[in-house]
Design a protein around this motif. Structure first.
Motif, PDB file in Angstrom:
ATOM      1  N   VAL A   1       0.824  -1.211   0.000  1.00 53.77           N
ATOM      2  CA  VAL A   1       0.000   0.000   0.000  1.00 53.77           C
ATOM      3  C   VAL A   1       0.859   1.263   0.000  1.00 53.77           C
ATOM      4  O   VAL A   1       0.455   2.292  -0.549  1.00 53.77           O
ATOM      5  N   THR A   2       2.041   1.204   0.598  1.00 48.06           N
ATOM      6  CA  THR A   2       2.887   2.399   0.600  1.00 48.06           C
ATOM      7  C   THR A   2       3.605   2.594  -0.731  1.00 48.06           C
ATOM      8  O   THR A   2       3.834   3.731  -1.151  1.00 48.06           O
ATOM      9  N   PHE A   3       3.949   1.514  -1.410  1.00 47.88           N
ATOM     10  CA  PHE A   3       4.622   1.645  -2.697  1.00 47.88           C
ATOM     11  C   PHE A   3       3.693   2.212  -3.766  1.00 47.88           C
ATOM     12  O   PHE A   3       4.156   2.646  -4.827  1.00 47.88           O
ATOM     13  N   ALA A   4       2.386   2.194  -3.516  1.00 50.38           N
ATOM     14  CA  ALA A   4       1.447   2.831  -4.444  1.00 50.38           C
ATOM     15  C   ALA A   4       1.653   4.344  -4.486  1.00 50.38           C
ATOM     16  O   ALA A   4       1.154   5.016  -5.395  1.00 50.38           O
ATOM     17  N   THR A   5       2.404   4.873  -3.520  1.00 49.29           N
ATOM     18  CA  THR A   5       2.722   6.304  -3.493  1.00 49.29           C
ATOM     19  C   THR A   5       3.391   6.747  -4.786  1.00 49.29           C
ATOM     20  O   THR A   5       3.096   7.827  -5.322  1.00 49.29           O
ATOM     21  N   ALA A   6       4.310   5.934  -5.292  1.00 46.91           N
ATOM     22  CA  ALA A   6       5.034   6.295  -6.506  1.00 46.91           C
ATOM     23  C   ALA A   6       4.078   6.430  -7.691  1.00 46.91           C
ATOM     24  O   ALA A   6       4.204   7.336  -8.518  1.00 46.91           O
ATOM     25  N   GLY A   7       3.082   5.541  -7.775  1.00 49.41           N
ATOM     26  CA  GLY A   7       2.116   5.616  -8.858  1.00 49.41           C
ATOM     27  C   GLY A   7       1.257   6.861  -8.777  1.00 49.41           C
ATOM     28  O   GLY A   7       0.954   7.482  -9.807  1.00 49.41           O
ATOM     29  N   ALA A   8       0.875   7.233  -7.552  1.00 53.01           N
ATOM     30  CA  ALA A   8       0.068   8.439  -7.372  1.00 53.01           C
ATOM     31  C   ALA A   8       0.840   9.674  -7.806  1.00 53.01           C
ATOM     32  O   ALA A   8       0.319  10.541  -8.522  1.00 53.01           O
ATOM     33  N   GLY A   9       2.096   9.754  -7.394  1.00 51.38           N
ATOM     34  CA  GLY A   9       2.919  10.909  -7.775  1.00 51.38           C
ATOM     35  C   GLY A   9       3.154  10.974  -9.269  1.00 51.38           C
ATOM     36  O   GLY A   9       3.069  12.038  -9.883  1.00 51.38           O
ATOM     37  N   ALA A  10       3.448   9.823  -9.883  1.00 52.00           N
ATOM     38  CA  ALA A  10       3.709   9.787 -11.323  1.00 52.00           C
ATOM     39  C   ALA A  10       2.464  10.173 -12.111  1.00 52.00           C
ATOM     40  O   ALA A  10       2.549  10.867 -13.130  1.00 52.00           O
ATOM     41  N   GLY A  11       1.281   9.718 -11.631  1.00 59.35           N
ATOM     42  CA  GLY A  11       0.045  10.051 -12.330  1.00 59.35           C
ATOM     43  C   GLY A  11      -0.240  11.534 -12.322  1.00 59.35           C
ATOM     44  O   GLY A  11      -0.625  12.116 -13.353  1.00 59.35           O
TER      45      GLY A  11
ATOM     46  N   PHE B   1      -0.341   7.845   2.548  1.00 60.46           N
ATOM     47  CA  PHE B   1       0.888   7.957   1.773  1.00 60.46           C
ATOM     48  C   PHE B   1       0.630   8.445   0.351  1.00 60.46           C
ATOM     49  O   PHE B   1       1.517   9.019  -0.289  1.00 60.46           O
ATOM     50  N   SER B   2      -0.587   8.240  -0.170  1.00 62.56           N
ATOM     51  CA  SER B   2      -0.892   8.746  -1.507  1.00 62.56           C
ATOM     52  C   SER B   2      -0.863  10.270  -1.541  1.00 62.56           C
ATOM     53  O   SER B   2      -0.572  10.867  -2.583  1.00 62.56           O
ATOM     54  N   TRP B   3      -1.120  10.907  -0.396  1.00 59.73           N
ATOM     55  CA  TRP B   3      -1.028  12.370  -0.338  1.00 59.73           C
ATOM     56  C   TRP B   3       0.429  12.825  -0.379  1.00 59.73           C
ATOM     57  O   TRP B   3       0.737  13.899  -0.900  1.00 59.73           O
ATOM     58  N   ILE B   4       1.329  12.015   0.162  1.00 61.57           N
ATOM     59  CA  ILE B   4       2.754  12.319   0.009  1.00 61.57           C
ATOM     60  C   ILE B   4       3.128  12.228  -1.470  1.00 61.57           C
ATOM     61  O   ILE B   4       3.838  13.073  -2.014  1.00 61.57           O
ATOM     62  N   GLY B   5       2.603  11.191  -2.143  1.00 59.38           N
ATOM     63  CA  GLY B   5       2.843  11.056  -3.573  1.00 59.38           C
ATOM     64  C   GLY B   5       2.283  12.214  -4.360  1.00 59.38           C
ATOM     65  O   GLY B   5       2.895  12.688  -5.333  1.00 59.38           O
ATOM     66  N   ALA B   6       1.103  12.706  -3.962  1.00 55.04           N
ATOM     67  CA  ALA B   6       0.502  13.850  -4.648  1.00 55.04           C
ATOM     68  C   ALA B   6       1.391  15.084  -4.532  1.00 55.04           C
ATOM     69  O   ALA B   6       1.588  15.822  -5.517  1.00 55.04           O
ATOM     70  N   LEU B   7       1.940  15.315  -3.340  1.00 55.36           N
ATOM     71  CA  LEU B   7       2.821  16.465  -3.157  1.00 55.36           C
ATOM     72  C   LEU B   7       4.081  16.327  -4.005  1.00 55.36           C
ATOM     73  O   LEU B   7       4.534  17.301  -4.624  1.00 55.36           O
ATOM     74  N   ILE B   8       4.642  15.119  -4.068  1.00 52.17           N
ATOM     75  CA  ILE B   8       5.829  14.885  -4.896  1.00 52.17           C
ATOM     76  C   ILE B   8       5.496  15.121  -6.363  1.00 52.17           C
ATOM     77  O   ILE B   8       6.255  15.760  -7.104  1.00 52.17           O
ATOM     78  N   GLY B   9       4.334  14.631  -6.813  1.00 47.71           N
ATOM     79  CA  GLY B   9       3.940  14.801  -8.207  1.00 47.71           C
ATOM     80  C   GLY B   9       3.756  16.247  -8.600  1.00 47.71           C
ATOM     81  O   GLY B   9       4.016  16.632  -9.753  1.00 47.71           O
ATOM     82  N   LEU B  10       3.310  17.083  -7.665  1.00 49.27           N
ATOM     83  CA  LEU B  10       3.140  18.512  -7.941  1.00 49.27           C
ATOM     84  C   LEU B  10       4.450  19.275  -7.884  1.00 49.27           C
ATOM     85  O   LEU B  10       4.553  20.377  -8.415  1.00 49.27           O
TER      86      LEU B  10
END
Length: 266
Positions: free
Chosen positions: A72-82, A156-165
């Protein structure tokens, strides 16, 4: 209500996109399945878990909560990339021109990622059962364990969102979303007991939010071996409460930062 409606529209858009690109879901499932098989059969008879010794079946039960949490935490990378991909293609600029809630774009994206994570967990649980993982608590507690996993994944998907932005390309978002996850997941109690770590690493592992969720899931699944020495650290003594607190704090902090970043870029 308008913000909720806008978020659900964006979530539906991302869910439809996943159905039209099924390899996104397929590759997201294959990696954790490989982890289950490799860790179960390669390390299963080599790592000693207090209370179960070198028993491969005992290690599988100890391991699975860690694999679930890692997934579930590794899904962070997908959220950020998207999100980075949408920024790169100009899709986010189109959303900004519409009369919609500013946070809806990010909330919708994270909700769609949560649905994909839930699907991955279902497949992973089936594979885990096939390799010998079992739960020893009632159905309600098992569901509560998976609920904590999804809450951690959403946080953790919100961490990915911040990275993606923040980054400029989807490739950078993927790298930035993974590089910090490896020390987070390995300096924890996910794969080996934290008691055998050096003192300073043991303290980090015991207060790691990832470790709290892993320990909570082991408790709710009934996967803590008899005689297993639970560390004295507060998150390890009250893992369910600690897991909820960590996840809520991460959501509150990184959702605020991500929405602020989104508004600043508009």
């Amino acid at each position: 209500m308008s913000s909720v409606s806008d978020s659900l529209v964006i979530a539906r858009r991302n869910a439809i996109r996943m159905t039209r690109i099924p390899e996104m879901v397929l590759f997201g499932v294959i990696q954790p399945v490989m982890f289950v098989v490799l860790f179960s059969y390669v390390f299963g008879g080599s790592i000693s878990v207090p209370g179960s010794g070198l028993s491969s079946s005992g290690y599988r039960e100890f391991l699975m909560a860690g694999i679930f949490a890692q997934t579930v935490t590794f899904a962070t990378a997908g959220a950020g990339a998207g999100i980075a991909d949408d920024m790169h293609k100009g899709l986010i600029d189109r959303f900004r021109s519409l009369p919609m809630a500013r946070g809806a774009v990010l909330t919708g994206r994270t909700l769609a990622d949560l649905a994909q994570t839930a699907l991955t967990l279902v497949v992973l649980a089936i594979v885990a059962l096939l390799v010998g993982w079992r739960t020893h608590e009632n159905f309600g507690k098992v569901l509560a364990g998976f609920g904590l996993l999804l809450l951690l994944g959403y946080a953790f998907s919100w961490i990915g969102a911040l990275i993606g932005l923040t980054v400029r390309t989807p490739e950078a978002a993927t790298s930035g979303g993974l590089i910090w996850l490896f020390p987070l997941t390995f300096i924890s109690n996910a794969f080996v007991p934290s008691q055998n770590m050096p003192t300073f690493l043991r303290h980090i592992a015991e207060w790691n939010p990832f470790s709290a969720t892993v320990q909570a899931c082991r408790e709710l699944f009934g996967n803590i071996p008899p005689g297993y020495p639970v560390p004295d650290a507060w998150p390890m003594q009250h893992p369910v409460l600690a897991s909820v607190i960590w996840s809520v704090l991460i959501i509150a902090l990184f959702r605020t930062l991500a929405v602020r970043k989104y508004k600043a870029a508009s």
